[in-house]
Design a protein around this motif. Structure first.
Motif, PDB file in Angstrom:
ATOM      1  N   CYS A  84       0.934  -0.910   0.188  1.00  0.00           N
ATOM      2  CA  CYS A  84      -0.188  -0.018   0.129  1.00  0.00           C
ATOM      3  C   CYS A  84       1.103   1.308   0.187  1.00  0.00           C
ATOM      4  O   CYS A  84       1.969   0.901   0.960  1.00  0.00           O
ATOM      5  CB  CYS A  84      -0.530   0.361   1.218  1.00  0.00           C
ATOM      6  SG  CYS A  84      -2.024   1.533   2.081  1.00  0.00           S
ATOM      7  N   CYS A 201      -3.330   9.012   1.471  1.00  0.00           N
ATOM      8  CA  CYS A 201      -3.264   7.811   0.143  1.00  0.00           C
ATOM      9  C   CYS A 201      -3.532   8.465  -1.197  1.00  0.00           C
ATOM     10  O   CYS A 201      -4.847   9.278  -1.500  1.00  0.00           O
ATOM     11  CB  CYS A 201      -4.929   6.866  -0.085  1.00  0.00           C
ATOM     12  SG  CYS A 201      -5.012   6.227  -0.899  1.00  0.00           S
ATOM     13  N   GLU A 229     -10.515   8.260   4.308  1.00  0.00           N
ATOM     14  CA  GLU A 229      -8.883   8.908   3.662  1.00  0.00           C
ATOM     15  C   GLU A 229      -9.222   9.603   2.506  1.00  0.00           C
ATOM     16  O   GLU A 229      -7.916  10.165   1.736  1.00  0.00           O
ATOM     17  CB  GLU A 229      -8.430   7.729   2.843  1.00  0.00           C
ATOM     18  CG  GLU A 229      -7.975   6.646   3.814  1.00  0.00           C
ATOM     19  CD  GLU A 229      -7.515   4.830   2.879  1.00  0.00           C
ATOM     20  OE1 GLU A 229      -7.536   5.100   1.666  1.00  0.00           O
ATOM     21  OE2 GLU A 229      -7.190   3.830   3.765  1.00  0.00           O
ATOM     22  N   CYS A 287      -6.636   1.308  -7.635  1.00  0.00           N
ATOM     23  CA  CYS A 287      -5.465   1.210  -6.380  1.00  0.00           C
ATOM     24  C   CYS A 287      -4.449   0.881  -7.441  1.00  0.00           C
ATOM     25  O   CYS A 287      -4.949  -0.566  -7.509  1.00  0.00           O
ATOM     26  CB  CYS A 287      -5.966   0.902  -5.118  1.00  0.00           C
ATOM     27  SG  CYS A 287      -4.152   0.460  -4.005  1.00  0.00           S
TER      28      CYS A 287
HETATM   29 FE1  SF4 Z   1      -3.411   1.826   0.141  1.00  0.00          FE
HETATM   30 FE2  SF4 Z   1      -4.357   3.847  -0.812  1.00  0.00          FE
HETATM   31 FE3  SF4 Z   1      -4.801   1.506  -2.111  1.00  0.00          FE
HETATM   32 FE4  SF4 Z   1      -5.737   1.617   0.124  1.00  0.00          FE
HETATM   33  S1  SF4 Z   1      -6.756   2.642  -2.468  1.00  0.00           S
HETATM   34  S2  SF4 Z   1      -4.449  -0.170  -0.146  1.00  0.00           S
HETATM   35  S3  SF4 Z   1      -4.476   3.113   0.985  1.00  0.00           S
HETATM   36  S4  SF4 Z   1      -2.867   2.997  -2.135  1.00  0.00           S
END
Ligand code: SF4
Ligand code: 13P
Length: 335
Positions: A84, A201, A229, A287
């Protein structure tokens, strides 16, 4: 002849007592083979209670690592050990520097209670545990911060500044972000209840006030639901904010004719009800790390167990695991 991955995965699960776990942000093909699905808190709780000795975790690194820490007897494998991006923003030394920042500004170490969002590495959770602190997720942050305040200490919240500030706002608390000036003044831990590390994020930063205005102008009765977030300005301009599971529940309970625009990862929003649900963005908020895992990767990981040569196994050293477990268990004890 090509391999039927789904059929093979189901066969190997049964034959070798393997539980496949998938976060909501996983690709549909992966999500569909998950035995346990949910938000970060649900995944941790349900994996701990699950009886199978093998866990194949489809998500990002901190999630599989958390399962290994709270259920050390299990063998935890990840088809992709994808990290992440937010969790990568803080390590043990940045955590120590944040504590030092507060100490230098007049808050003794024993008066600091660290809380780490679960989106962090086990080394950070371990340092938090050693200082008497605990973990939170987006679904229980309110309760955890409330509990933390009972100690009468200043809260150091890492690594997500947005989550820290959003919950501080919803509780009427004062917050600031280390390294960020507000009205020309640097973050003063003496003046704030919640002192946040400057992590975020990048996926959830994609949702903007322009996106909200666009949908509100187009459909005046639309509702806006976002993940905490997102930036505080976005959460404040929305009708609802919650974890991935809480967003699903919110949308499912709406009348089918009610329009709603959702601000979180694309795979999840795309899987929500077909009618009247929109992605709150003009771009595709994917993501990248969550999207790394494919059905073939899941198959290959189960096959490695079947062949007696497990790949991508999560290992956490003893000291880190001990204190990270304490920090996670302090959270899990709060219902
Ligand atoms: Fe990480 Fe953002 Fe992906 Fe969630 S969406 S796993 S906080 S990078
Ligand atoms: P949830 O705990 O809400 O599932 O969130 C995890 C996450 O990484 C959100 O970006």
């Amino acid at each position: 002849m090509s391999i039927d991955y789904r059929a093979e995965i189901e066969r190997m699960k049964q034959e070798h007592n393997i539980t496949v776990v998938a976060h909501f942000y996983q690709r549909d093909e992966v999500f569909e083979v998950g035995d346990i699905t949910g938000d970060s808190l649900e995944l941790a709780r349900r994996c701990q209670a699950d009886e199978n000795p093998w866990v194949v975790f489809c998500g990002v690194g901190f999630m599989g690592q958390s399962v290994k820490v709270i259920a050390p007897h299990k063998r935890v494998l990840m088809p992709k050990i994808a990290c992440c991006a937010m969790a990568r923003m803080i390590d043990g030394s940045y955590f120590d520097e944040s504590v030092e920042y507060m100490v230098q500004r007049g808050i003794p170490k024993e008066n600091i209670l660290p809380i780490t969002y679960i989106n962090s590495d086990a080394t950070v959770k371990s340092k938090v545990g050693e200082m008497g602190g605990l973990v939170c997720t987006s679904s229980n942050a309110f309760k955890i911060i409330e509990k933390g305040l009972e100690s009468g200490k200043k809260i150091l919240f890492v690594p997500d500044r947005c989550l820290g500030q959003n919950f501080a706002n919803s509780m009427g608390l004062k917050s600031c972000v280390i390294g960020v000036e507000e009205d020309g003044k640097e973050c003063d831990p003496k003046e704030a209840d919640v002192i946040c590390f400057n992590g975020f994020c990048s996926v959830h930063q994609l949702f903007t006030l322009d996106d909200i205005n666009f949908y509100r102008e187009k459909y005046p009765d639309i509702l806006i639901a976002v993940h905490p977030e997102c930036d505080p300005a976005i959460v404040q301009a929305s009708d609802f904010s919650g974890s991935t599971s809480q967003l699903i529940k919110y949308v499912n309970e709406l009348d089918i004719d009610q329009k709603v625009a959702v601000g979180t990862e694309y795979n999840l929003v795309n899987r929500m009800r077909e009618k009247n649900t929109f992605v709150l963005s003009s771009t595709k908020p994917e993501c990248p790390t969550m999207n790394e895992t494919t059905l073939e990767d899941v198959y290959l990981t189960l096959k490695s167990i079947e062949d007696g040569k497990p790949i991508n196994e999560i290992v956490v050293d003893e000291h880190t695991a001990k204190w990270a477990n304490i920090a996670l268990e302090r959270m899990l004890a709060i219902k």
